[in-house]
Design a protein around this motif. Structure first.
Motif, PDB file in Angstrom:
ATOM      1  N   LEU A   4      -0.771   4.251  14.270  1.00 39.26           N
ATOM      2  CA  LEU A   4      -0.798   3.244  13.224  1.00 39.26           C
ATOM      3  C   LEU A   4       0.644   2.817  13.005  1.00 39.26           C
ATOM      4  N   VAL A   5       0.922   1.547  13.220  1.00 38.72           N
ATOM      5  CA  VAL A   5       2.300   1.050  13.118  1.00 38.72           C
ATOM      6  C   VAL A   5       2.369   0.010  12.015  1.00 38.72           C
ATOM      7  N   GLY A  26      -5.856   3.098  19.889  1.00 40.93           N
ATOM      8  CA  GLY A  26      -6.238   4.383  20.450  1.00 40.93           C
ATOM      9  C   GLY A  26      -7.600   4.911  20.073  1.00 40.93           C
ATOM     10  N   THR A  27      -8.242   4.336  19.077  1.00 40.97           N
ATOM     11  CA  THR A  27      -9.567   4.829  18.707  1.00 40.97           C
ATOM     12  C   THR A  27     -10.265   3.807  17.825  1.00 40.97           C
ATOM     13  N   TYR A  28     -11.510   4.114  17.499  1.00 46.54           N
ATOM     14  CA  TYR A  28     -12.304   3.297  16.579  1.00 46.54           C
ATOM     15  C   TYR A  28     -11.971   3.706  15.150  1.00 46.54           C
ATOM     16  N   GLY A  97     -10.943   7.645  11.600  1.00 48.97           N
ATOM     17  CA  GLY A  97     -11.617   7.537  12.879  1.00 48.97           C
ATOM     18  C   GLY A  97     -12.983   8.199  12.822  1.00 48.97           C
ATOM     19  N   LEU A  98     -13.533   8.540  13.964  1.00 52.30           N
ATOM     20  CA  LEU A  98     -14.874   9.136  14.007  1.00 52.30           C
ATOM     21  C   LEU A  98     -14.885  10.503  13.326  1.00 52.30           C
ATOM     22  N   THR A  99     -13.866  11.301  13.553  1.00 49.65           N
ATOM     23  CA  THR A  99     -13.838  12.647  12.995  1.00 49.65           C
ATOM     24  C   THR A  99     -12.503  13.002  12.350  1.00 49.65           C
TER      25      THR A  99
END
Length: 113
Positions: A4-5, A26-28, A97-99
């Motif tokens: 996160l930038v 990098g992820t959802y 994110g997911l987890t």
């Protein structure tokens, strides 16, 4: 690698405006948002937004700050108007994110009186 930038912090006079941006990669991400931490205080939630556009704000910024999001670009913005000296803090981008939850490195916002 998830990142996160943040960008957009700075120094502004009371009554002025700033726009913070955060680009995730990098992820959802489901929920994205902003927290802030002032010197000597605990980190507090400022605003969040879901992928569907539902928003929440801390009472102290309602009517002054607006959070928005571009899902295609994994970007979240915080438009801050009518800034007050008490808004001075390090602002952190936050994403779920997911987890796992993720944090940006923080960007300083300083409001002079």
């Amino acid at each position: 690698q998830v990142q996160l930038v943040e960008s957009g912090g700075g120094l502004v006079q009371a009554g002025g405006s700033l726009r913070l941006s955060c680009v995730g990669s990098g992820t959802y991400f489901s929920i994205m948002g902003w927290y802030r931490q002032a010197p000597g205080k605990q980190r507090e939630l400022v605003a969040t937004i879901t992928r569907g556009g539902s928003t929440e704000y801390v009472d102290t910024v309602k009517g002054r700050f607006t959070i928005s999001r571009d899902n295609a670009k994994n970007t979240v913005h915080l438009q801050m108007n009518s800034l007050k000296p008490e808004d001075t803090a390090v602002y952190y981008c936050h994403a779920r994110g997911l987890t796992t939850t993720y944090w940006g490195q923080g960007t300083q916002v300083t409001v002079s009186s």
